[in-house]
Each structure stands twice: as C-alpha cells, then as structure tokens.
Scaffold this active site. Structure first.
Site, short mmCIF file in Angstrom:
data_model
loop_
_atom_site.label_atom_id
_atom_site.label_comp_id
_atom_site.label_asym_id
_atom_site.label_seq_id
_atom_site.Cartn_x
_atom_site.Cartn_y
_atom_site.Cartn_z
N HIS A 53 2.36 -0.71 3.52
CA HIS A 53 2.11 0.70 3.23
C HIS A 53 1.32 1.30 4.39
CE1 HIS A 53 2.62 0.59 -1.43
NE2 HIS A 53 3.52 -0.16 -0.82
N GLU A 55 -1.46 3.10 4.59
CA GLU A 55 -2.90 2.87 4.59
C GLU A 55 -3.22 1.42 4.94
OE1 GLU A 55 -2.13 5.80 1.11
OE2 GLU A 55 -1.08 4.17 2.11
N CYS A 83 -1.68 4.32 -3.49
CA CYS A 83 -1.28 3.45 -4.59
C CYS A 83 -2.45 2.51 -4.91
CB CYS A 83 -0.03 2.65 -4.21
SG CYS A 83 -0.37 1.28 -3.08
N CYS A 86 -3.35 0.00 -2.00
CA CYS A 86 -4.02 0.63 -0.86
C CYS A 86 -5.42 1.07 -1.23
CB CYS A 86 -3.20 1.82 -0.35
SG CYS A 86 -1.62 1.31 0.36
#
Length: 152
Positions: A53, A55, A83, A86
């Site tokens: 992801h 991040e 999410c 993260c």
C-alpha cells in the site's frame, strides 16, 4: 494549512499517476520538519504483494533513508483514508498525524473502500488512534478513482 494541502496534492498526484500506469489510485507522502522524506504508491497490481500500500511503501523507504524504524515527528499525507494495516503501521512507527483527501464513502462506489476490512476486524473508524484529518482539495473522488476520468 497551505503546506498541508501542498503535500496532500502531491499524494493525490502520485495516486493519479499510479492509476494511469494501471495500478490502484493511492499515493502517500511522508514528511518530517517540512521536507519530503519519502513517497509511495500502491503497487499491489504489479508486485502481487498485498502489503504494498502507498503508506506502507512510504514508511519502508523512509526507514531506509533515515536508517531507523521510528517515524516519530513524521506526518503522512495519503490520497485516501488509511486502511487498518497502514494505520497500524503508522501507529507502530510513531507517525504523529495523517492528512487524507478522500474517505471510505468517496472510495466505495469504485470498489476502493477499506471500510469492510475495518468491520471484519471489528475496528471502529472513530475515534482514530492518531490524528486523522481530511482536507478538501476541491477535487472529486471521480477525478481520481474513475478510470474514465481525466488524470489530475
């Protein structure tokens, strides 16, 4: 506030460019002392790694650049609401705060919301474990998430 919007616009731009290259439209910028330390984009489509992801990628790069696991003093700017994975990584590494452009309701019509993951983990979206601030950049979710729209 203008500086926050500048960094957040960069995260959204990264997300838009990532969408153009056929990946998921998420970008992140990690900043310390007013300077960009690292950036990341969601690379799941190309890497086949579900943890790539935006991040997470920004944290990975920053930890190498800074040669330490602590992100104390960092601010993360993310194109979308983080999410749970993260958000947990940001809490574990000591990120001070997060600014984001689009929330789960914005992302839901495009199949990009993480709200169902929060529900499966039985985690409430509020109150957050660190300051999460949504900033309006004057853009619509369709401009970023809709494949038929023009790139930002």
């Amino acid at each position: 506030m203008q500086k926050h919007k500048q960094f957040l616009r960069e995260a959204v731009h990264l997300a838009s460019q990532n969408r153009i290259r056929g990946a998921r439209p998420f970008g992140a910028v990690l900043v310390m002392d007013g300077e960009i330390i690292s950036t990341g984009v969601n690379d799941i489509v190309h890497s086949h790694d579900p943890t790539t992801h935006a991040e997470m990628e920004a944290i990975r790069v920053a930890s190498r650049v800074l040669a330490r696991p602590s992100m104390k003093g960092a601010v993360v700017y993310a194109s979308g609401h983080p999410c749970p994975m993260c958000l947990a990584a940001m809490v574990l590494t000591g990120v001070d705060e997060v600014y984001y452009a689009f929330d789960n309701d914005d992302a839901a019509p495009y199949g990009l919301s993480s709200e169902v993951v929060y529900q499966k983990l039985q985690l409430p979206l509020a109150p957050p474990p660190l300051p999460l601030t949504r900033l309006d950049l004057g853009l619509t979710a369709a401009q970023l998430y809709d494949n038929a729209s023009d790139a930002l």
